[in-house]
Design an enzyme around this catalytic site. Structure first.
Site, PDB file in Angstrom:
ATOM      1  N   SER A 141       0.851  -1.187   0.000  1.00  0.00           N
ATOM      2  CA  SER A 141       0.000   0.000   0.000  1.00  0.00           C
ATOM      3  C   SER A 141       0.889   1.239   0.000  1.00  0.00           C
ATOM      4  O   SER A 141       1.610   1.499   0.965  1.00  0.00           O
ATOM      5  CB  SER A 141      -0.900  -0.004   1.231  1.00  0.00           C
ATOM      6  OG  SER A 141      -1.421   1.297   1.416  1.00  0.00           O
ATOM      7  N   HIS A 192      -0.903  -1.073  -4.412  1.00  0.00           N
ATOM      8  CA  HIS A 192      -2.231  -0.736  -3.902  1.00  0.00           C
ATOM      9  C   HIS A 192      -2.272   0.766  -3.629  1.00  0.00           C
ATOM     10  O   HIS A 192      -1.414   1.311  -2.923  1.00  0.00           O
ATOM     11  CB  HIS A 192      -2.463  -1.544  -2.622  1.00  0.00           C
ATOM     12  CG  HIS A 192      -3.799  -1.373  -1.984  1.00  0.00           C
ATOM     13  ND1 HIS A 192      -4.887  -2.131  -2.335  1.00  0.00           N
ATOM     14  CD2 HIS A 192      -4.223  -0.541  -1.001  1.00  0.00           C
ATOM     15  CE1 HIS A 192      -5.929  -1.782  -1.586  1.00  0.00           C
ATOM     16  NE2 HIS A 192      -5.548  -0.816  -0.761  1.00  0.00           N
ATOM     17  N   ASP A 196      -4.462   3.848  -2.140  1.00  0.00           N
ATOM     18  CA  ASP A 196      -5.594   4.172  -1.274  1.00  0.00           C
ATOM     19  C   ASP A 196      -6.094   5.584  -1.537  1.00  0.00           C
ATOM     20  O   ASP A 196      -5.435   6.563  -1.183  1.00  0.00           O
ATOM     21  CB  ASP A 196      -5.171   4.031   0.196  1.00  0.00           C
ATOM     22  CG  ASP A 196      -5.059   2.573   0.596  1.00  0.00           C
ATOM     23  OD1 ASP A 196      -6.028   1.824   0.387  1.00  0.00           O
ATOM     24  OD2 ASP A 196      -3.995   2.173   1.106  1.00  0.00           O
ATOM     25  N   MET A 198      -8.766   8.377  -0.665  1.00  0.00           N
ATOM     26  CA  MET A 198      -9.725   8.744   0.392  1.00  0.00           C
ATOM     27  C   MET A 198     -10.260  10.139   0.135  1.00  0.00           C
ATOM     28  O   MET A 198      -9.514  11.024  -0.283  1.00  0.00           O
ATOM     29  CB  MET A 198      -9.034   8.690   1.755  1.00  0.00           C
ATOM     30  CG  MET A 198      -8.424   7.328   2.063  1.00  0.00           C
ATOM     31  SD  MET A 198      -7.831   7.240   3.758  1.00  0.00           S
ATOM     32  CE  MET A 198      -6.950   5.664   3.704  1.00  0.00           C
ATOM     33  N   HIS A 233      -7.997   1.505  -4.706  1.00  0.00           N
ATOM     34  CA  HIS A 233      -9.006   1.287  -3.667  1.00  0.00           C
ATOM     35  C   HIS A 233      -9.701   2.616  -3.381  1.00  0.00           C
ATOM     36  O   HIS A 233      -9.127   3.487  -2.738  1.00  0.00           O
ATOM     37  CB  HIS A 233      -8.284   0.729  -2.423  1.00  0.00           C
ATOM     38  CG  HIS A 233      -9.182   0.471  -1.264  1.00  0.00           C
ATOM     39  ND1 HIS A 233      -8.691   0.209   0.001  1.00  0.00           N
ATOM     40  CD2 HIS A 233     -10.536   0.415  -1.156  1.00  0.00           C
ATOM     41  CE1 HIS A 233      -9.717   0.013   0.835  1.00  0.00           C
ATOM     42  NE2 HIS A 233     -10.837   0.140   0.154  1.00  0.00           N
ATOM     43  N   MET A 273     -11.960   4.739  -1.455  1.00  0.00           N
ATOM     44  CA  MET A 273     -12.709   4.946  -0.215  1.00  0.00           C
ATOM     45  C   MET A 273     -13.388   6.305  -0.360  1.00  0.00           C
ATOM     46  O   MET A 273     -13.011   7.308   0.253  1.00  0.00           O
ATOM     47  CB  MET A 273     -11.758   4.889   0.993  1.00  0.00           C
ATOM     48  CG  MET A 273     -11.329   3.456   1.300  1.00  0.00           C
ATOM     49  SD  MET A 273      -9.798   3.377   2.246  1.00  0.00           S
ATOM     50  CE  MET A 273      -8.616   3.495   0.907  1.00  0.00           C
ATOM     51  N   MET A 318     -12.082  -6.102   4.229  1.00  0.00           N
ATOM     52  CA  MET A 318     -11.320  -5.136   5.021  1.00  0.00           C
ATOM     53  C   MET A 318     -11.067  -5.723   6.413  1.00  0.00           C
ATOM     54  O   MET A 318     -11.992  -6.168   7.087  1.00  0.00           O
ATOM     55  CB  MET A 318     -12.076  -3.810   5.163  1.00  0.00           C
ATOM     56  CG  MET A 318     -12.263  -3.008   3.881  1.00  0.00           C
ATOM     57  SD  MET A 318     -10.734  -2.601   3.015  1.00  0.00           S
ATOM     58  CE  MET A 318      -9.851  -1.650   4.259  1.00  0.00           C
ATOM     59  N   ASP A 342      -7.261  -6.559   3.300  1.00  0.00           N
ATOM     60  CA  ASP A 342      -6.631  -5.230   3.353  1.00  0.00           C
ATOM     61  C   ASP A 342      -6.740  -4.634   4.749  1.00  0.00           C
ATOM     62  O   ASP A 342      -7.839  -4.395   5.255  1.00  0.00           O
ATOM     63  CB  ASP A 342      -7.313  -4.315   2.328  1.00  0.00           C
ATOM     64  CG  ASP A 342      -6.673  -2.932   2.269  1.00  0.00           C
ATOM     65  OD1 ASP A 342      -5.574  -2.746   2.828  1.00  0.00           O
ATOM     66  OD2 ASP A 342      -7.286  -2.031   1.652  1.00  0.00           O
TER      67      ASP A 342
HETATM   68  C1  DX5 Z   1      -6.905   1.414   5.096  1.00  0.00           C
HETATM   69  C2  DX5 Z   1      -6.317   1.174   3.723  1.00  0.00           C
HETATM   70  C3  DX5 Z   1      -5.261   0.107   3.704  1.00  0.00           C
HETATM   71  C4  DX5 Z   1      -4.036   0.459   4.514  1.00  0.00           C
HETATM   72  C5  DX5 Z   1      -3.040  -0.663   4.526  1.00  0.00           C
HETATM   73  O1  DX5 Z   1      -7.819   2.445   5.041  1.00  0.00           O
HETATM   74  O2  DX5 Z   1      -7.318   0.791   2.810  1.00  0.00           O
HETATM   75  O3  DX5 Z   1      -4.907  -0.224   2.384  1.00  0.00           O
HETATM   76  O4  DX5 Z   1      -3.399   1.623   4.064  1.00  0.00           O
HETATM   77  O5  DX5 Z   1      -1.953  -0.286   5.327  1.00  0.00           O
HETATM   78  P1  DX5 Z   1      -1.478  -1.130   6.602  1.00  0.00           P
HETATM   79  O6  DX5 Z   1      -0.931  -2.410   6.070  1.00  0.00           O
HETATM   80  O7  DX5 Z   1      -0.468  -0.245   7.237  1.00  0.00           O
HETATM   81  O8  DX5 Z   1      -2.708  -1.372   7.462  1.00  0.00           O
HETATM   82 ZN    ZN Z   2      -6.625  -0.096   0.882  1.00  0.00          ZN
END
Ligand code: DX5
Ligand code: ZN
Length: 218
Positions: free
Chosen positions: A8, A33, A35, A37, A66, A68, A137, A175
């Site tokens: 990630s 990956h 993320d 947000m 991903h 979010m 998750m 994840d």
């Molecule tokens: C959480 C994210 C994950 C996260 C993973 O909101 O979707 O992908 O960043 O990171 P670690 O492995 O540090 O939990």
């Molecule tokens: Zn993620």
């Protein structure tokens, strides 16, 4: 088959994203990956479309995006154009999940659904034919570096059963909070993709960490 490992990038030095992506590629990562947000679906802001677009030019690895994001259907085409390979939406974030998944495939991309820890698997029961990846998750999304929620393990097992003969064609990703300690349990519960942020980026040797997460040696 050993699982794929998707570092990630949220846990990387974000001021050096291209270098960090290269470092992960050289360490044997299977995917990256990303993320995304929006400060609304989750209480944090991270990266968006221009970041995916820039990163695309610096790596050949598949990008697992991903989202979010509330109402992710507003952004599917733009993330597709930016170069995402898997586009993952949250079942909780879109009112018309079936339509959104169809939209991702129509944009020529692999369609994924992520489920928060509190969301039952029945949320995807009727869209299995539209799925290329199911993401369980193992933290409440919003932040990297959180502790793994152990109830994700039986949920992964149930998810593997639900996917049945689709497994292989449909990836099962876990994840959040994945470490060298809980990776064996994630693998035996049926995960085919392990997302790992903190555990890979803080490892003294990411190559060893990635190999160990997969269940082998560097
Ligand atoms: C959480 C994210 C994950 C996260 C993973 O909101 O979707 O992908 O960043 O990171 P670690 O492995 O540090 O939990
Ligand atoms: Zn993620």
């Amino acid at each position: 088959m050993p699982p794929k490992v998707a570092p990630s990038m949220l846990a990387s030095d974000l001021a050096r994203l291209a270098e960090e992506a290269r470092r992960m590629e050289q360490a044997g990562a299977d995917w990256l990956h990303i993320d995304v947000m929006d400060g609304r679906f989750v209480p944090n802001l991270t990266m968006g479309i221009p970041v995916v677009q820039s990163l695309r030019r610096h790596t050949r690895l598949p990008l697992d995006v991903h989202l979010m994001v509330a109402e992710p259907e507003r952004y599917v085409e733009r993330f597709a154009q930016a170069g995402g390979d898997y586009i993952v939406v949250h079942a909780e974030a879109t009112a018309h999940l079936h339509r959104t998944l169809t939209q991702i495939r129509a944009a020529g991309k692999k369609a994924g659904v992520a489920l928060n820890p509190g969301t039952p698997l029945s949320a995807v029961e009727h869209v299995l034919d539209e799925l290329d990846m199911l993401v369980v998750m193992s933290v409440n999304p919003g932040f990297g570096g959180q502790a793994f929620i152990p109830q994700a393990l039986p949920k992964l097992e149930h998810a593997a059963k639900l996917l049945g003969s689709r497994l292989g064609r449909v990836e099962l990703e876990v994840d959040g909070g994945v470490t060298l300690q809980n990776a064996p349990a994630c693998r035996s519960a049926g995960a085919s993709v392990l997302v790992a942020g903190t555990s890979v980026f803080t490892a003294p040797d990411p190559r060893e960490a990635i190999a160990a997460l997969r269940g082998g040696r560097a």
